[in-house]
Each structure stands twice: as structure tokens, then as C-alpha cells.
Design a protein around this motif. Structure first.
Motif, short mmCIF file in Angstrom:
data_model
loop_
_atom_site.label_atom_id
_atom_site.label_comp_id
_atom_site.label_asym_id
_atom_site.label_seq_id
_atom_site.Cartn_x
_atom_site.Cartn_y
_atom_site.Cartn_z
N GLU A 12 -35.62 41.49 58.20
CA GLU A 12 -34.59 42.51 58.40
C GLU A 12 -35.22 43.90 58.32
O GLU A 12 -36.18 44.12 57.58
CB GLU A 12 -33.49 42.38 57.35
N ARG A 13 -34.62 44.80 59.08
CA ARG A 13 -35.06 46.20 59.03
C ARG A 13 -34.32 46.90 57.89
O ARG A 13 -33.09 46.99 57.90
CB ARG A 13 -34.78 46.90 60.36
N SER A 14 -35.11 47.41 56.95
CA SER A 14 -34.51 47.97 55.74
C SER A 14 -33.82 49.31 56.00
O SER A 14 -33.01 49.74 55.18
CB SER A 14 -35.59 48.15 54.66
N PHE A 15 -34.13 49.99 57.11
CA PHE A 15 -33.50 51.28 57.37
C PHE A 15 -32.17 51.13 58.11
O PHE A 15 -31.51 52.14 58.40
CB PHE A 15 -34.44 52.19 58.18
N ILE A 16 -31.75 49.91 58.40
CA ILE A 16 -30.45 49.67 59.03
C ILE A 16 -29.48 49.19 57.95
O ILE A 16 -29.71 48.19 57.29
CB ILE A 16 -30.56 48.63 60.16
N LYS A 17 -28.39 49.93 57.78
CA LYS A 17 -27.41 49.63 56.75
C LYS A 17 -26.02 49.48 57.38
O LYS A 17 -25.68 50.22 58.31
CB LYS A 17 -27.36 50.74 55.69
N PRO A 18 -25.21 48.55 56.89
CA PRO A 18 -23.84 48.43 57.41
C PRO A 18 -22.97 49.57 56.89
O PRO A 18 -23.12 50.01 55.75
CB PRO A 18 -23.38 47.07 56.87
N LEU A 19 -22.07 50.03 57.74
CA LEU A 19 -21.17 51.10 57.32
C LEU A 19 -20.16 50.60 56.30
O LEU A 19 -19.98 51.19 55.24
CB LEU A 19 -20.45 51.68 58.55
N THR A 20 -19.49 49.53 56.60
CA THR A 20 -18.52 48.93 55.68
C THR A 20 -18.69 47.42 55.72
O THR A 20 -19.34 46.86 56.61
CB THR A 20 -17.07 49.29 56.08
N THR A 21 -18.14 46.78 54.76
CA THR A 21 -18.20 45.31 54.72
C THR A 21 -17.14 44.66 55.59
O THR A 21 -17.22 43.46 55.85
CB THR A 21 -18.02 44.84 53.27
N ALA A 22 -16.18 45.43 56.07
CA ALA A 22 -15.08 44.84 56.83
C ALA A 22 -15.48 44.59 58.28
O ALA A 22 -15.11 43.57 58.87
CB ALA A 22 -13.85 45.74 56.78
#
Length: 266
Positions: A12-22
């Protein structure tokens, strides 16, 4: 090879983050992805976290100096320094990379090769010596224009500690010479002609022209130093560059005085 390919596909690319869990929306900096594409490799998690930490320290209010240690082979020269310079170059502030003299050529080549043809980032080198010759004023104007161009285009300027210190000490040298100038040079022409014999007028005229040249050099150096004062410095091998005993630069000033040769005891 199959195991390595499977590991790369699952990583996984560590600099990519989800905005929300929904939802499935994500947030990432496209410059990280472009840098990976230009270098044809994937950033490690340690590298991504380190770069973000250094970026936040430099862009904070107020900006803070930050020092990080990496093991050999961790990518500080080929990954961290180029990507961090890409993130910090905003078109206004200058980004400089300061390295020891022995690493200057390698750092310039690595910096130019890190971006490739995908990311157009100009890379310049800055060098300065005390004995720069009679065309110093012209050279200083070229240095100032080059630094402004690098800051405007989001470029990187690679240099050495000796070059930066030589520039600063040259400025102090000119200030000291201006301070020690006889008050006669600040008088008007009529008063000088009354005090000085006519046979000395040519000498005074040449001295006055030399003072004007050095004053112009001091002004150009001041503008260059103002640009560097607002820059971000990426220092490689910081333990060597900032060593209190090995980072000094001898800059003798004044007239040469012969040493008294004392006799040695038998």
C-alpha cells in the motif's frame, strides 16, 4: 521474482489516506505519485512519513529546523532530498541543497536524474570564491538573476558550505572597508582639491572609482543574501557540514604583515 511481484502488488502507498470510513474517497498529494512515476519505484512508508514530517516543519508557522537521521541506503540523497525540494518549491521561496564539496557533483547529477522528463524542475549550482576576478560585479548580478529564476520556476540550487560562507564573509569584508575609508573621500570635490595637492588627484580619482565598484558589489551581495535568508536549506551530511571544528572558513583581511622570525634556542 514471483514473490517480489506479489509483494509489490499487495503493498500500500502510505501517502494515500481515505477521507472518511463511509465512502471510498481518498486523498493524496499528486506530487508523490508523479515522483514515483518519474523514478519508476514505490516510496517506502518510512520515506513518506519522514518527508511529510520535514515538510510540516518547514511550512509551519513559524518554520522550524528539523534534523533526521537515516541509515545508509535509506534514500536520503536519491529520494528524500529531491521529493522534499519538489514539495517545498512554491514559486516564491528558494530551495537550496547544501552538501560537502566531495558530494556536490554527485548531488547535482542525482537531483537532475531524479525528476527525469516527467517533472520539469531546473537544477542549478552555486559557487563563489573570494578571488573571483575583476568581473565580480557582473558575476554577482548573474547569480542574483539565477537565484530569482530558480525560486520563480520552483528549481533547486545545489551548493557547498564554503561557497555560502565565502559570500557572507565577502559582504562583511566590504562593510569593514567602507567603515575604514578615510573621511576625505566623503567630502565634496572642491574641498578635496583644496586639501590635496594636484599631483594626487589622479590617485584619489582611481581610489574613488574602486570604492564605487566595491559599494556596488556589496549591494549585490546584500540582495543575494536576502534571497538566501528566505530560502529553505536541505543540508546533507549535517554532522560534517555544521561541525564546529571542521566547518570554519579562514578569511584573512587587512594588509599582509611579515612574521617576526625569532631565533630558536639551542
Amino acid at each position: 521474482n514471483a514473490t517480489r511481484l506479489a509483494g509489490l502488488l499487495c503493498s500500500e502507498r502510505s501517502f494515500i489516506k481515505p477521507l472518511t470510513t463511509a465512502d471510498e474517497a481518498i486523498a493524496f498529494d499528486p506530487r508523490f505519485l508523479a515522483f514515483e512515476f518519474a523514478g519508476r519505484f514505490m516510496l517506502r512508508q518510512q520515506q513518506s512519513l519522514l518527508i511529510k514530517d520535514l515538510e510540516q516543519s518547514a511550512l509551519g508557522s513559524p518554520p522550524k529546523s528539523c534534523c533526521q537521521q537515516m541509515m545508509m541506503g535509506g534514500g536520503k540523497t536519491s529520494v528524500v532530498a529531491p521529493l522534499l525540494s519538489l514539495l517545498l518549491a512554491d514559486g516564491v521561496r528558494l530551495v537550496m541543497q547544501i552538501v560537502p564539496d566531495a558530494l556536490l557533483d554527485m548531488s547535482i547529477n542525482v537531483m537532475r536524474g531524479a525528476f527525469g522528463a516527467t517533472i520539469v524542475t531546473p537544477v542549478f549550482s552555486f559557487s563563489f570564491e573570494r578571488s573571483s576576478g575583476a568581473e565580480l560585479l557582473k558575476a554577482l548580478r548573474g547569480i542574483r538573476r539565477r537565484l530569482l529564476f530558480a525560486a520563480k520556476r520552483g528549481g533547486v540550487v545545489c551548493s557547498t558550505p564554503g561557497a555560502v560562507k565565502s559570500l557572507l564573509l565577502s559582504f562583511l569584508d566590504r562593510l569593514q572597508q567602507e567603515e575604514r575609508t578615510p573621511r576625505l573621500f566623503f567630502c565634496n570635490r572642491d574641498e578635496v582639491q583644496k586639501r590635496v595637492p594636484s599631483s594626487k588627484h589622479d590617485v584619489l580619482r582611481k581610489c574613488g572609482k574602486a570604492m564605487l565598484v566595491r559599494r556596488g558589489e556589496a549591494e549585490e551581495i546584500r540582495q543575494v543574501l536576502c534571497i538566501m535568508q528566505g530560502a529553505v536549506a536541505l543540508i546533507d551530511e549535517v554532522d560534517m557540514v555544521l561541525h564546529p571544528l571542521r566547518s570554519e572558513l579562514n578569511f584573512p583581511i587587512g594588509q599582509r604583515v611579515e612574521l617576526h622570525l625569532a631565533s630558536f634556542p639551542d
